[in-house]
Design a protein around this motif. Structure first.
Motif, PDB file in Angstrom:
ATOM      1  N   MET A  46      26.886 -52.529  64.513  1.00 28.91           N
ATOM      2  CA  MET A  46      26.868 -51.555  63.441  1.00 28.91           C
ATOM      3  C   MET A  46      26.052 -50.352  63.897  1.00 28.91           C
ATOM      4  SD  MET A  46      25.624 -52.038  59.495  1.00 28.91           S
ATOM      5  CE  MET A  46      27.094 -52.879  58.997  1.00 28.91           C
ATOM      6  N   SER A  47      26.590 -49.188  63.688  1.00 28.50           N
ATOM      7  CA  SER A  47      25.906 -47.982  64.129  1.00 28.50           C
ATOM      8  C   SER A  47      24.759 -47.625  63.187  1.00 28.50           C
ATOM      9  CB  SER A  47      26.898 -46.814  64.205  1.00 28.50           C
ATOM     10  OG  SER A  47      27.272 -46.416  62.907  1.00 28.50           O
ATOM     11  N   GLN A  48      23.907 -46.750  63.661  1.00 29.94           N
ATOM     12  CA  GLN A  48      22.778 -46.315  62.833  1.00 29.94           C
ATOM     13  C   GLN A  48      23.281 -45.568  61.594  1.00 29.94           C
ATOM     14  OE1 GLN A  48      19.904 -43.969  64.909  1.00 29.94           O
ATOM     15  NE2 GLN A  48      18.486 -43.929  63.198  1.00 29.94           N
ATOM     16  N   ARG A  49      24.372 -44.836  61.766  1.00 35.98           N
ATOM     17  CA  ARG A  49      24.957 -44.112  60.634  1.00 35.98           C
ATOM     18  C   ARG A  49      25.430 -45.083  59.552  1.00 35.98           C
ATOM     19  NH1 ARG A  49      29.746 -42.513  58.615  1.00 35.98           N
ATOM     20  NH2 ARG A  49      29.865 -40.474  57.649  1.00 35.98           N
ATOM     21  N   ASP A  50      26.092 -46.180  59.968  1.00 35.81           N
ATOM     22  CA  ASP A  50      26.552 -47.180  58.992  1.00 35.81           C
ATOM     23  C   ASP A  50      25.375 -47.803  58.254  1.00 35.81           C
ATOM     24  OD1 ASP A  50      29.196 -46.756  59.680  1.00 35.81           O
ATOM     25  OD2 ASP A  50      29.299 -48.465  61.056  1.00 35.81           O
ATOM     26  N   THR A  51      24.305 -48.082  58.977  1.00 36.63           N
ATOM     27  CA  THR A  51      23.112 -48.644  58.344  1.00 36.63           C
ATOM     28  C   THR A  51      22.527 -47.678  57.320  1.00 36.63           C
ATOM     29  OG1 THR A  51      22.618 -49.920  60.337  1.00 36.63           O
ATOM     30  CG2 THR A  51      20.822 -49.601  58.781  1.00 36.63           C
TER      31      THR A  51
ATOM     32  N   PHE B   6      21.043 -54.470  50.603  1.00 41.25           N
ATOM     33  CA  PHE B   6      22.424 -54.094  50.894  1.00 41.25           C
ATOM     34  C   PHE B   6      22.626 -53.886  52.398  1.00 41.25           C
ATOM     35  CE2 PHE B   6      26.288 -53.006  48.763  1.00 41.25           C
ATOM     36  CZ  PHE B   6      26.952 -52.113  49.587  1.00 41.25           C
ATOM     37  N   ALA B   7      21.690 -53.215  53.054  1.00 41.71           N
ATOM     38  CA  ALA B   7      21.793 -52.992  54.499  1.00 41.71           C
ATOM     39  C   ALA B   7      21.672 -54.308  55.269  1.00 41.71           C
ATOM     40  CB  ALA B   7      20.728 -52.001  54.952  1.00 41.71           C
ATOM     41  N   ALA B   8      20.758 -55.163  54.859  1.00 46.02           N
ATOM     42  CA  ALA B   8      20.588 -56.462  55.529  1.00 46.02           C
ATOM     43  C   ALA B   8      21.829 -57.329  55.357  1.00 46.02           C
ATOM     44  CB  ALA B   8      19.353 -57.177  54.982  1.00 46.02           C
ATOM     45  N   TYR B   9      22.407 -57.310  54.173  1.00 42.81           N
ATOM     46  CA  TYR B   9      23.624 -58.074  53.910  1.00 42.81           C
ATOM     47  C   TYR B   9      24.753 -57.599  54.828  1.00 42.81           C
ATOM     48  CZ  TYR B   9      27.831 -59.685  51.531  1.00 42.81           C
ATOM     49  OH  TYR B   9      29.045 -60.247  51.256  1.00 42.81           O
ATOM     50  N   SER B  10      24.921 -56.294  54.942  1.00 41.24           N
ATOM     51  CA  SER B  10      25.994 -55.743  55.781  1.00 41.24           C
ATOM     52  C   SER B  10      25.791 -56.084  57.244  1.00 41.24           C
ATOM     53  CB  SER B  10      26.075 -54.229  55.606  1.00 41.24           C
ATOM     54  OG  SER B  10      26.408 -53.911  54.283  1.00 41.24           O
ATOM     55  N   ASN B  11      24.550 -55.975  57.711  1.00 40.17           N
ATOM     56  CA  ASN B  11      24.261 -56.309  59.114  1.00 40.17           C
ATOM     57  C   ASN B  11      24.508 -57.786  59.390  1.00 40.17           C
ATOM     58  OD1 ASN B  11      23.597 -53.742  60.008  1.00 40.17           O
ATOM     59  ND2 ASN B  11      21.439 -53.968  59.466  1.00 40.17           N
ATOM     60  N   CYS B  12      24.051 -58.654  58.505  1.00 39.93           N
ATOM     61  CA  CYS B  12      24.258 -60.096  58.678  1.00 39.93           C
ATOM     62  C   CYS B  12      25.747 -60.425  58.655  1.00 39.93           C
ATOM     63  CB  CYS B  12      23.544 -60.886  57.591  1.00 39.93           C
ATOM     64  SG  CYS B  12      21.765 -60.923  57.763  1.00 39.93           S
TER      65      CYS B  12
END
Length: 132
Positions: free
Chosen positions: A1-6, A99-105
């Motif tokens: 995942m890119s920094q922009r997506d995060t 939300f960011a942690a969920y997406s990364n996981c």
């Protein structure tokens, strides 16, 4: 995942948490008022001059709609949003991080399990919840 997506996920989570807190704030105020022991919405009557002696009659406690009506009449609509500022200070960052942690996981677990399967969503939610 890119920094922009995060960053997009952080922003989206913060906005979602903010909107949720704003929409539910009046309900929280009413709930708190109903739970508060110092609220004068509960009425007790003491009758001392009855034939059987002293007695206490408790009037049934009012419901949420009655409490909402009393708050609006006596304090105005702005009072339904009391405590919103401190709530937002905690909710917005918390929801953003979740939300960011969920997406990364979820992205990482899609490589391990079937993509977008129930296991991916459940484990991602649990992991994000531990981060917050």
């Amino acid at each position: 995942m890119s920094q922009r997506d995060t960053l997009v996920h952080l922003f989206a989570g913060g906005c979602g948490g903010t909107v949720g807190a704003i929409l539910t704030c009046p309900l929280e105020v009413v709930k708190t008022r109903l739970q508060s022991s110092s609220v004068t919405l509960y009425i007790s009557e003491v009758q001392l001059n009855t034939m059987a002696g002293a007695s206490v009659n408790r009037v049934v406690s009012p419901g949420p709609l009655h409490c909402l009506k009393v708050i609006l009449e006596k304090e105005g609509p702005r009072s339904l949003f009391r405590g919103l500022g401190p709530n937002l200070v905690g909710v917005a960052p918390s929801r953003a991080i979740y939300f960011a942690a969920y997406s990364n996981c979820k992205e990482k677990l899609n490589d391990v399990f079937d993509p977008d399967s129930t296991q991916v969503h459940m484990i991602s939610a649990a992991m994000a919840g531990m981060n917050v």
